[in-house]
Enzyme design. Sequence first.
Site, PDB file in Angstrom:
ATOM      1  N   SER A 103       0.666  -1.095   0.248  1.00  0.00           N
ATOM      2  CA  SER A 103      -0.207  -0.012  -0.197  1.00  0.00           C
ATOM      3  C   SER A 103       0.945   1.248  -0.065  1.00  0.00           C
ATOM      4  O   SER A 103       2.112   1.070  -0.077  1.00  0.00           O
ATOM      5  CB  SER A 103      -0.784  -0.253   1.198  1.00  0.00           C
ATOM      6  OG  SER A 103      -0.230   0.309   2.308  1.00  0.00           O
ATOM      7  N   LYS A 104       0.190   2.215  -0.090  1.00  0.00           N
ATOM      8  CA  LYS A 104       1.029   3.646   0.040  1.00  0.00           C
ATOM      9  C   LYS A 104       1.903   3.656   1.125  1.00  0.00           C
ATOM     10  O   LYS A 104       2.928   4.361   0.854  1.00  0.00           O
ATOM     11  CB  LYS A 104      -0.019   4.886   0.164  1.00  0.00           C
ATOM     12  CG  LYS A 104      -0.685   5.102  -1.160  1.00  0.00           C
ATOM     13  CD  LYS A 104      -1.365   6.497  -1.119  1.00  0.00           C
ATOM     14  CE  LYS A 104      -1.971   6.685  -2.432  1.00  0.00           C
ATOM     15  NZ  LYS A 104      -3.515   7.169  -2.089  1.00  0.00           N
ATOM     16  N   ARG A 105       1.487   3.144   2.148  1.00  0.00           N
ATOM     17  CA  ARG A 105       2.459   3.328   3.404  1.00  0.00           C
ATOM     18  C   ARG A 105       3.780   2.673   3.241  1.00  0.00           C
ATOM     19  O   ARG A 105       4.866   2.764   3.788  1.00  0.00           O
ATOM     20  CB  ARG A 105       1.622   2.911   4.668  1.00  0.00           C
ATOM     21  CG  ARG A 105       1.971   1.753   5.389  1.00  0.00           C
ATOM     22  CD  ARG A 105       0.788   1.397   6.302  1.00  0.00           C
ATOM     23  NE  ARG A 105       0.299   0.122   5.697  1.00  0.00           N
ATOM     24  CZ  ARG A 105       0.916  -1.086   6.230  1.00  0.00           C
ATOM     25  NH1 ARG A 105       1.792  -1.035   7.231  1.00  0.00           N
ATOM     26  NH2 ARG A 105       0.300  -2.172   5.798  1.00  0.00           N
ATOM     27  N   HIS A 106       3.883   1.681   2.330  1.00  0.00           N
ATOM     28  CA  HIS A 106       5.158   1.015   2.029  1.00  0.00           C
ATOM     29  C   HIS A 106       5.788   1.853   0.848  1.00  0.00           C
ATOM     30  O   HIS A 106       7.038   1.505   0.318  1.00  0.00           O
ATOM     31  CB  HIS A 106       5.218  -0.454   1.357  1.00  0.00           C
ATOM     32  CG  HIS A 106       4.282  -1.087   2.222  1.00  0.00           C
ATOM     33  ND1 HIS A 106       2.974  -1.676   2.192  1.00  0.00           N
ATOM     34  CD2 HIS A 106       4.710  -1.863   3.548  1.00  0.00           C
ATOM     35  CE1 HIS A 106       2.459  -2.599   3.036  1.00  0.00           C
ATOM     36  NE2 HIS A 106       3.785  -2.672   4.262  1.00  0.00           N
ATOM     37  N   GLY A 107       5.400   2.960   0.537  1.00  0.00           N
ATOM     38  CA  GLY A 107       6.129   3.738  -0.374  1.00  0.00           C
ATOM     39  C   GLY A 107       5.478   3.472  -1.886  1.00  0.00           C
ATOM     40  O   GLY A 107       6.001   4.022  -2.854  1.00  0.00           O
TER      41      GLY A 107
END
Length: 478
Positions: free
Chosen positions: A243-247
């Site tokens: 997801s976005k949180r993993h970049g």
Amino acid sequence: MSDMTQKQVITRFAPSPTGHLHIGGARTAIFCWLMARHYGGKFLLRIEDTDLERSRQEFTDSILASMRWLKLDWDGEPVFQRARFDLYNENIERLLANGHAYWCKCSPEEVEAMREKARAEGKKPRYDGHCRHLNLGPGPGRVVRLAAPQEDRVAFADMVKGNLSFEASELDDMVLRRADGSPTYNFSVVVDDIAMQVSHVLRGDDHVNNTPRQILIYRALGADLPVFGHVPMILGADRQKLSKRHGAKAVIEYEKDGLLAEALVNYLVRLGWSRKDTEIFSRDELVDFFNGENMSGSPAAFDPEKLLWVNAKHLREATAEALAPQLVPFIQELDVATPDPARIRAAIPLLQPRSQTLKDMAAQMRPLLLSAKELPYAEEALALLEQEGCGHIAGIQEKIEVLTDFSKDSLHQCLRAYVDEKGVKFKVVGQAMRIALLGALNGPDLAEVMSIIGRTDTLNRLKRSQALFESGKSNIIK
Ligand code: GLU
């Protein structure tokens, strides 16, 4: 893979236009494209837009734009499922006529109750075949279901995962056509893959459970099976769903960030395929080497740092001619009045070893592209300019005024000669000159900078920095 050489390889990418192209989808598209190009086959594009509520034109446009940016050219026109309902209906008629499908009047609530009952009995929740032998015709609220054969197992050899086998009893009589007349995903995909003569269905392994169902539809339609391959998901570094949180970002974002399409392709391919320990591949090499083997069956973790590293490598290896047009949009964002194309071209090799992205390269190039009077001088840099440094700037200015050869080598010699004559440390002269030429404390090689910006601009910058120093001094005195 001998069967691949026997019949034409036709792959397809089949995105649903319910969002931008993300890296998982992009990697699937790249694999399909590479397979087709490696075997001299075809790569087809199909937009799966039967979900009328969630599909949007802007996402179709965005997916196509990302594919163009990645240079994943497709053969022929894209196929839109929404325009093919006649084809799906014809196939439904065929299956109804030959007894492989039937009308079902069970409401969603009734089906749910059957599932509930099966669950309560400790069985796999499924439709119980209630209408299978009722010989019903069409009617409001009725769906068409596949009369699934009662075989033991459905097995196939997966290109990525090896031999897979599923209990047929787990596959109930699936819906092929919904009550509103639209085809279900499994049905439209099979009808289209047959019609488009797809030889290799390569997709994310979130679809692996659909494949035995689709195989039953192929059989009911009397069609040969394609080769299937299910590529594992890309995960975050914590092995959770990406997801976005993993970049992770949409492909379109990477383009805006200044990544090179070649680098993103290279990085994504390596996330699910390998050839020896090699990390960096050109597109041509990938086409040469990617034959559908050596795809990894286990999920890879996305690493934004490594992506940047791969990008920097490609940036270093690209020619200035190839980079210049790609760099221009990033320079335009930086408010440079009329950048000189020759200067951009000349500055690229200087910045290639120092840049990670095109955006980063453009930002570093900006001071070289501005005119002397536009160049901003960072306060902390000016503050470090002292009388002694300013004297060195003036001294070098004198030498440069009479220098006949303005090449990098000659400028190097000129700086060296100055330092030797004065018996000072290069560091001291270098810092003052860097402030004067770039308005900053860091930057690339000074002789190269001067040769790129040319004599007039060099002299203007040297003069302006001295004037700024003088006026700063008088400000302090005041
Ligand atoms: N539209 C499906 C998806 O985006 C395609 C699945 C397939 O390739 O069969 O996941």
